[in-house]
Design a protein around this motif. Structure first.
Motif, PDB file in Angstrom:
ATOM      1  N   VAL A 110      -5.229 -14.435  -5.984  1.00 54.74           N
ATOM      2  CA  VAL A 110      -5.074 -13.077  -6.497  1.00 54.74           C
ATOM      3  C   VAL A 110      -4.225 -13.124  -7.757  1.00 54.74           C
ATOM      4  O   VAL A 110      -3.302 -13.939  -7.864  1.00 54.74           O
ATOM      5  N   ALA A 111      -4.533 -12.279  -8.703  1.00 53.60           N
ATOM      6  CA  ALA A 111      -3.723 -12.160  -9.925  1.00 53.60           C
ATOM      7  C   ALA A 111      -3.228 -10.724 -10.029  1.00 53.60           C
ATOM      8  O   ALA A 111      -3.933  -9.782  -9.652  1.00 53.60           O
ATOM      9  N   LEU A 112      -2.019 -10.576 -10.510  1.00 53.16           N
ATOM     10  CA  LEU A 112      -1.505  -9.216 -10.706  1.00 53.16           C
ATOM     11  C   LEU A 112      -0.729  -9.134 -12.010  1.00 53.16           C
ATOM     12  O   LEU A 112      -0.119 -10.099 -12.452  1.00 53.16           O
ATOM     13  N   ASP A 113      -0.790  -7.951 -12.606  1.00 58.60           N
ATOM     14  CA  ASP A 113      -0.034  -7.641 -13.813  1.00 58.60           C
ATOM     15  C   ASP A 113       0.854  -6.447 -13.483  1.00 58.60           C
ATOM     16  O   ASP A 113       0.386  -5.307 -13.427  1.00 58.60           O
ATOM     17  N   GLY A 114       2.131  -6.724 -13.238  1.00 62.48           N
ATOM     18  CA  GLY A 114       3.052  -5.673 -12.833  1.00 62.48           C
ATOM     19  C   GLY A 114       3.317  -4.644 -13.900  1.00 62.48           C
ATOM     20  O   GLY A 114       3.733  -3.524 -13.595  1.00 62.48           O
ATOM     21  N   GLU A 115       3.078  -4.994 -15.157  1.00 65.51           N
ATOM     22  CA  GLU A 115       3.347  -4.055 -16.245  1.00 65.51           C
ATOM     23  C   GLU A 115       2.368  -2.887 -16.237  1.00 65.51           C
ATOM     24  O   GLU A 115       2.745  -1.740 -16.509  1.00 65.51           O
ATOM     25  N   ILE A 116       1.094  -3.172 -15.905  1.00 65.14           N
ATOM     26  CA  ILE A 116       0.078  -2.114 -15.930  1.00 65.14           C
ATOM     27  C   ILE A 116      -0.410  -1.762 -14.527  1.00 65.14           C
ATOM     28  O   ILE A 116      -1.248  -0.874 -14.356  1.00 65.14           O
ATOM     29  N   GLY A 117       0.093  -2.452 -13.505  1.00 65.87           N
ATOM     30  CA  GLY A 117      -0.234  -2.093 -12.131  1.00 65.87           C
ATOM     31  C   GLY A 117      -1.624  -2.472 -11.675  1.00 65.87           C
ATOM     32  O   GLY A 117      -2.223  -1.759 -10.861  1.00 65.87           O
ATOM     33  N   THR A 144       0.820  -1.212   0.000  1.00 68.89           N
ATOM     34  CA  THR A 144       0.000   0.000   0.000  1.00 68.89           C
ATOM     35  C   THR A 144       0.852   1.259   0.000  1.00 68.89           C
ATOM     36  O   THR A 144       0.314   2.368  -0.017  1.00 68.89           O
ATOM     37  N   SER A 145       2.156   1.110   0.037  1.00 67.28           N
ATOM     38  CA  SER A 145       3.045   2.280   0.012  1.00 67.28           C
ATOM     39  C   SER A 145       4.128   2.052  -1.036  1.00 67.28           C
ATOM     40  O   SER A 145       4.178   1.003  -1.673  1.00 67.28           O
ATOM     41  N   GLY A 146       5.014   3.035  -1.178  1.00 70.49           N
ATOM     42  CA  GLY A 146       6.129   2.868  -2.107  1.00 70.49           C
ATOM     43  C   GLY A 146       5.807   3.343  -3.507  1.00 70.49           C
ATOM     44  O   GLY A 146       4.684   3.694  -3.839  1.00 70.49           O
ATOM     45  N   SER A 147       6.843   3.332  -4.344  1.00 72.85           N
ATOM     46  CA  SER A 147       6.680   3.741  -5.732  1.00 72.85           C
ATOM     47  C   SER A 147       7.681   2.982  -6.595  1.00 72.85           C
ATOM     48  O   SER A 147       8.500   2.212  -6.086  1.00 72.85           O
ATOM     49  N   ALA A 148       7.623   3.223  -7.895  1.00 70.42           N
ATOM     50  CA  ALA A 148       8.502   2.516  -8.822  1.00 70.42           C
ATOM     51  C   ALA A 148       9.953   2.935  -8.696  1.00 70.42           C
ATOM     52  O   ALA A 148      10.834   2.277  -9.244  1.00 70.42           O
ATOM     53  N   ILE A 149      10.221   4.039  -8.001  1.00 71.09           N
ATOM     54  CA  ILE A 149      11.614   4.462  -7.860  1.00 71.09           C
ATOM     55  C   ILE A 149      12.160   4.162  -6.469  1.00 71.09           C
ATOM     56  O   ILE A 149      13.261   4.586  -6.126  1.00 71.09           O
ATOM     57  N   SER A 150      11.391   3.427  -5.659  1.00 65.62           N
ATOM     58  CA  SER A 150      11.898   3.037  -4.340  1.00 65.62           C
ATOM     59  C   SER A 150      12.969   1.968  -4.507  1.00 65.62           C
ATOM     60  O   SER A 150      13.025   1.255  -5.516  1.00 65.62           O
ATOM     61  N   HIS A 151      13.817   1.845  -3.512  1.00 66.95           N
ATOM     62  CA  HIS A 151      14.861   0.821  -3.578  1.00 66.95           C
ATOM     63  C   HIS A 151      14.267  -0.580  -3.573  1.00 66.95           C
ATOM     64  O   HIS A 151      14.808  -1.500  -4.205  1.00 66.95           O
ATOM     65  N   SER A 152      13.153  -0.774  -2.885  1.00 71.41           N
ATOM     66  CA  SER A 152      12.511  -2.089  -2.889  1.00 71.41           C
ATOM     67  C   SER A 152      12.023  -2.445  -4.288  1.00 71.41           C
ATOM     68  O   SER A 152      12.089  -3.611  -4.702  1.00 71.41           O
ATOM     69  N   ALA A 153      11.526  -1.460  -5.030  1.00 72.54           N
ATOM     70  CA  ALA A 153      11.084  -1.705  -6.403  1.00 72.54           C
ATOM     71  C   ALA A 153      12.258  -2.064  -7.296  1.00 72.54           C
ATOM     72  O   ALA A 153      12.178  -2.987  -8.122  1.00 72.54           O
ATOM     73  N   ILE A 154      13.371  -1.358  -7.146  1.00 69.77           N
ATOM     74  CA  ILE A 154      14.572  -1.662  -7.931  1.00 69.77           C
ATOM     75  C   ILE A 154      15.016  -3.100  -7.683  1.00 69.77           C
ATOM     76  O   ILE A 154      15.355  -3.843  -8.612  1.00 69.77           O
ATOM     77  N   ILE A 155      14.993  -3.497  -6.414  1.00 70.44           N
ATOM     78  CA  ILE A 155      15.424  -4.860  -6.066  1.00 70.44           C
ATOM     79  C   ILE A 155      14.448  -5.883  -6.618  1.00 70.44           C
ATOM     80  O   ILE A 155      14.858  -6.929  -7.136  1.00 70.44           O
ATOM     81  N   ALA A 156      13.139  -5.620  -6.517  1.00 69.43           N
ATOM     82  CA  ALA A 156      12.140  -6.550  -7.057  1.00 69.43           C
ATOM     83  C   ALA A 156      12.350  -6.762  -8.542  1.00 69.43           C
ATOM     84  O   ALA A 156      12.266  -7.887  -9.045  1.00 69.43           O
ATOM     85  N   ARG A 157      12.624  -5.681  -9.288  1.00 67.51           N
ATOM     86  CA  ARG A 157      12.869  -5.816 -10.728  1.00 67.51           C
ATOM     87  C   ARG A 157      14.104  -6.667 -10.986  1.00 67.51           C
ATOM     88  O   ARG A 157      14.125  -7.500 -11.888  1.00 67.51           O
ATOM     89  N   ARG A 158      15.133  -6.453 -10.171  1.00 65.62           N
ATOM     90  CA  ARG A 158      16.371  -7.224 -10.366  1.00 65.62           C
ATOM     91  C   ARG A 158      16.158  -8.699 -10.068  1.00 65.62           C
ATOM     92  O   ARG A 158      16.745  -9.566 -10.720  1.00 65.62           O
ATOM     93  N   LEU A 159      15.285  -8.997  -9.102  1.00 67.59           N
ATOM     94  CA  LEU A 159      14.991 -10.390  -8.757  1.00 67.59           C
ATOM     95  C   LEU A 159      13.970 -11.019  -9.706  1.00 67.59           C
ATOM     96  O   LEU A 159      13.751 -12.227  -9.668  1.00 67.59           O
ATOM     97  N   GLY A 160      13.332 -10.185 -10.537  1.00 65.36           N
ATOM     98  CA  GLY A 160      12.329 -10.718 -11.464  1.00 65.36           C
ATOM     99  C   GLY A 160      11.004 -11.030 -10.798  1.00 65.36           C
ATOM    100  O   GLY A 160      10.256 -11.885 -11.279  1.00 65.36           O
ATOM    101  N   ILE A 161      10.701 -10.355  -9.690  1.00 67.57           N
ATOM    102  CA  ILE A 161       9.426 -10.583  -8.997  1.00 67.57           C
ATOM    103  C   ILE A 161       8.446  -9.491  -9.407  1.00 67.57           C
ATOM    104  O   ILE A 161       8.695  -8.302  -9.153  1.00 67.57           O
ATOM    105  N   PRO A 162       7.300  -9.815 -10.035  1.00 71.70           N
ATOM    106  CA  PRO A 162       6.309  -8.799 -10.383  1.00 71.70           C
ATOM    107  C   PRO A 162       5.849  -8.069  -9.120  1.00 71.70           C
ATOM    108  O   PRO A 162       5.633  -8.698  -8.071  1.00 71.70           O
ATOM    109  N   ALA A 163       5.696  -6.746  -9.209  1.00 73.39           N
ATOM    110  CA  ALA A 163       5.332  -5.974  -8.020  1.00 73.39           C
ATOM    111  C   ALA A 163       4.471  -4.778  -8.391  1.00 73.39           C
ATOM    112  O   ALA A 163       4.666  -4.157  -9.435  1.00 73.39           O
ATOM    113  N   ILE A 164       3.515  -4.489  -7.503  1.00 76.69           N
ATOM    114  CA  ILE A 164       2.664  -3.307  -7.624  1.00 76.69           C
ATOM    115  C   ILE A 164       2.662  -2.609  -6.276  1.00 76.69           C
ATOM    116  O   ILE A 164       2.367  -3.232  -5.248  1.00 76.69           O
ATOM    117  N   PHE A 165       3.012  -1.323  -6.273  1.00 76.48           N
ATOM    118  CA  PHE A 165       3.065  -0.565  -5.041  1.00 76.48           C
ATOM    119  C   PHE A 165       1.967   0.499  -5.040  1.00 76.48           C
ATOM    120  O   PHE A 165       1.326   0.752  -6.056  1.00 76.48           O
TER     121      PHE A 165
END
Length: 856
Positions: free
Chosen positions: A497-504, A461-482
């Motif tokens: 639950v289903a999620l599409d990290g590309e469109i949030g 429920t918090s965070g954004s695409a430029i947070s360090h957690s988001a950077i790490i998730a992308r590097r690990l290949g884990i889809p994420a929506i903040f």
């Protein structure tokens, strides 16, 4: 001429040593500082001893005099008694000083190093609180008394002129965490007082050695800085900072491209019934939910009388947090790469930030607050400062501050020991099936240690695409929506639950048509990925089919092995076993190690598994092994040196490796071998373990190969003699590069020298390969150099038989080999050997590859 000596008298040995270390860092060994602190009573070590004080004075006594600084109470009495043991002549040159212990010691040391006499040194010690009081807006007379005349310039040190430079920041994200960390680390290495201000934004000048004050300047691309330095090494300091800024802090022109950062509308569509959030990491995930509710750390505020003890408790917790973060940094370097792991450099600098520590100390000593309350108050104030900044990138750094703050609080409240065996700790979840993690937030340190095979997606429920957690998730290949609405936290555990990290977008219990569409999209993404790595499943054979080079994976555990195999690894060339020793309070047992080694060997299915014995020290501290604090750990007690001094730890690991070896292709590799005697000693212990197992009737692979890491120049020079002792060599270019170039790869001012593409390093590789082949040994390379596609033709041309690299780099390396002929590679390698710099080497390789591309 000798400088004035300084003696630090304190009830606490640890406190005195800490003060001494601070002072030593300021004067770089130019002043003799002695400690007289604590008493020899394990049950009650706090106290002072007059004989200790006398011995400390005598150890550094010289004609310039000795200044004695004391904390409180009996320290003064012990210091006075110590004078009775001195001769009359000596007593006249020893001065007891009432100045504050920490600030006084530092000010006195700097003055003494500058050549001041004893009276000037004493004056500087007594005035040490003036600068702090001025900064905090405190009336100095309240500290020193109404009638006390304060002199802030009781002496003039030659060369103390303020110099300044103006610089424009060019790197894309300005002074974000990693560049800010490098800036602060560089400034802190000089004795001069360095300040910096953001001219573009019109900020006030702040201390350049404070990670938080530098970060809050809000320096972005194109902003102009004014940097001032006052002190004897001002020119050198400004030159170093200018080089750092002009070289874009060592960053490439383009950084990790963040996904869209525009705030999403938090709406639930009545048509598709999805919840919209901020896309943070691409990919599709469909799985049951796991709701993560971390147990809050509840602290109490209370009055403390023993402020020294409370301050010491805080320092111990900060040091423990430093060791934990260093361990995370080391593991993250392997799991997500050095560039992203550098996020934790800023975490380490936060713990060392003098502004933060001074603010906490002030609350403890002036307000009599307990350590937890004082620490939390400072962390909260700092987090709020970041939140008020009109800069979305800097606002995202709040998560890093809270992450570090919570770590120290856990240690202070002994919370961590409770969580080590608790499922409440995110990285120790015992999940029966893969899940989508839903939480209010996820810290960078937790994100860095997530297992992508267990956590298929992340929703917060918090965070954004430029947070360090988001950077790490992308590097690990884990889809994420903040940035999802709070209602997401009301979803019940195990709900699909289903999620599409590309469109949030997130779907709760998606309709069949939605789930089918998402599964199709996921399958298409996986198909594209598989097509991209199709060639990686094939051997790395040259275009002319005349040469093949084996390509293995560097791993830290089971999940890395699985990833390596999926990306075309033909075996494991380096199993970094130190990661079995992390996140624990005791070393892993023989049985625990056997289970891991056998599981990885089974996954490899008779492919080679090279297990490096425990390699700790340097940049890999493990607190419970009692590794000492070293001024230069990369040249210290690390690798095989530690293990030979702890044969019980080494024997346990060797027994586990041998017991796991039967029916598998396991090999043993010893790290950090510098001499023939070291490998002979290691082999003697191995022979002893083998003999014990035979006597006990335990079967193992009697023909197991034994090799060494070649990462010290002496091993290269002695390669022919070492070849007679082992079955193979594996070159570790990460360490070899820094030892060849005499440059610490963690030092921001010299790290650029540590480049494995430098001709000096390449010649070391060539010499090692030639010596190995002459002796009939095969030779591999397991450093990061192998992950650089530009290095592929050089490594092939130098005759390496095998390379081992992080799994993600395997497809690109194999693809590079497939485009080369052996004759081309040998020509490129020969040319590289004749160049003058790493830059020239890269230009040679790039020119060839460009010609090749144009020809095709």
């Amino acid at each position: 001429m000798a400088a004035v000596g300084i003696v630090i008298v304190s009830h606490s040995r640890q406190l005195a040593e800490g003060v001494r270390e601070l002072a030593v860092q300021m004067v770089q060994g130019k002043v003799f500082l002695a400690v007289a602190a604590g008493i020899d009573d394990p049950k009650n070590p706090l106290g002072t001893d007059a004989i200790q004080v006398y011995e400390a004075i005598a150890s550094i006594y010289n004609d310039q005099g000795v200044l004695v600084l004391m904390d409180l109470g009996s320290a003064l009495m012990s210091a006075e008694m110590a004078l009775e043991f001195l001769s009359q002549e000596q007593r006249e040159k020893v001065h007891l000083c009432e100045a504050p212990l920490v600030e006084g010691a530092i000010a006195a040391a700097v003055a003494a190093a500058s050549g001041c006499n004893i009276q000037q040194v004493m004056a500087q010690a007594r005035g040490a609180l003036v600068a702090k009081a001025t900064q905090l807006g405190v009336n100095v007379s309240h500290i020193l008394g109404e009638s006390t005349e304060v002199s802030t310039s009781s002496f003039v040190v030659e060369g103390q002129i303020t110099k300044q430079i103006r610089l424009t920041v060019r790197n894309p994200l300005g002074l974000h965490a990693r560049p800010a960390a490098k800036f602060v680390a560089t400034a802190a290495r000089f004795q001069s007082q360095i300040k910096v201000q953001n001219i573009t934004k019109g900020t006030e000048a702040v201390r350049a050695d404070s990670i938080n004050q530098v970060s809050i300047l809000g320096v972005r691309q194109g902003h102009e800085l004014l940097i001032t330095a006052t002190g004897s090494d001002a020119d050198e300091a400004l030159a170093a900072l200018q080089t750092l800024v002009e070289n874009n802090f060592g960053e490439e022109d383009a950084t990790l491209a963040p996904l869209t950062t525009s705030p999403a509308n938090h709406i639930v569509s009545s048509v598709d019934d999805f919840i919209q959030g901020i896309p943070a990491s691409n990919g599709v995930a469909i799985a049951p939910v796991f709701l993560y509710h971390p147990t809050p750390i509840l602290i109490q505020q209370y009055h403390v009388e023993n402020r020294e003890e409370e301050w010491q408790r805080l320092q111990v917790a900060v040091q423990a947090a430093h060791e934990e973060i260093q361990a995370i940094f080391s593991q993250a370097s392997i799991q997500i790469g050095d560039a992203e792991a550098a996020i934790f450099d800023a975490h380490l600098l936060f713990l060392e930030d003098p502004v933060v520590l001074e603010a906490v100390q002030q609350r403890i000593f002036e307000q009599h607050l307990n350590a937890e309350a004082a620490w939390q108050a400072v962390v909260n104030e700092l987090a709020n400062d970041y939140r008020r900044i009109e800069d979305s990138y800097l606002q995202e750094r709040v998560a890093d501050i809270v992450d570090v703050g919570q770590r120290v609080l856990r240690l202070l409240s002994r919370f961590e020991s409770h969580l080590r065996n608790s499922e409440d700790k995110l990285t120790h979840l015992n999940l029966s099936e893969p899940v989508i993690l839903i939480a209010t937030d996820i810290s960078p340190s937790d994100a860095a240690r997530l297992d992508p095979t267990k956590i298929l997606g992340i929703c917060t429920t918090s965070g954004s695409a430029i947070s360090h957690s988001a950077i790490i998730a992308r590097r690990l290949g884990i889809p994420a929506i903040f940035g999802l609405p709070p209602e997401i936290m009301q979803v019940a555990n195990n709900t699909i639950v289903a999620l599409d990290g590309e469109i949030g977008r997130v779907w709760i219990e998606p309709e069949p048509d939605i789930q089918t569409a998402l599964e199709t999209k996921r399958n298409l993404q996986e198909l594209a990925h598989q097509q991209a790595i199709t060639t990686a499943a094939n051997p790395a054979v040259t275009r002319d089919k005349t040469r093949e080079i084996k390509v293995y994976a560097n791993i830290g555990g089971i999940s890395d092995t699985e990833e390596g195999l999926s990306l075309g690894a033909e075996g494991v060339g380096l199993f970094r076993t130190e990661f079995l020793y992390l996140e624990r309070t005791t070393p892993p047992t023989e049985e625990e190690q056997i289970a891991v080694y056998q599981r990885i060997a089974q996954l490899l299915d008779h492919r080679p598994l090279i297990i490096r014995t425990l390699d700790v020290g340097g940049d890999k501290p493990i607190p419970y092994l009692d590794l000492p604090q070293e001024s230069n750990p990369f040249l210290g007690w690390r690798g095989i040196r530690f293990c030979l001094d702890h044969p019980d730890i080494l024997k346990t690991q060797l027994r586990a490796i041998l017991k796991a070896s039967l029916g598998h292709q396991i090999k043993i590799m010893f790290p950090m071998i510098a001499t023939v005697q070291e490998i002979q000693a290691a082999k003697a212990i191995l022979a002893q373990v083998r003999a014990e197992l035979r006597q006990a009737g335990v079967l193992f692979d009697e023909k197991m190969e034994v090799g060494i890491m070649v990462e010290i120049p002496s091993a290269v020079i002695l390669a022919e003699q070492l070849a007679a002792e082992v079955d193979f060599f594996s070159i570790g270019t990460n360490d070899l590069s820094q030892y060849v170039m005499a440059a610490d790869r963690t030092h921001p001012l010299v790290a650029s020298l540590v480049d494995a593409m430098h001709p000096a390093v390449l010649r070391m590789i060539q010499q090692t390969v030639q010596a190995a082949h002459k002796a009939g040994l095969w030779v591999g390379l397991c450093g990061e150099l192998a992950a650089n596609p530009l290095a592929a033709p050089i490594l092939l041309g130098l005759g390496l038989d095998e390379v081992s690299l992080n799994p993600q780099g395997i497809p690109a390396f194999k693809q590079a080999i497939a485009q080369l002929t052996m004759a081309e590679s040998e020509a490129i390698a020969a040319s590289a050997m004749q160049q003058n710099s790493a830059t020239d080497v890269r230009e040679v390789v790039s020119a060839f590859l460009n010609r090749q591309l144009n020809n095709h």
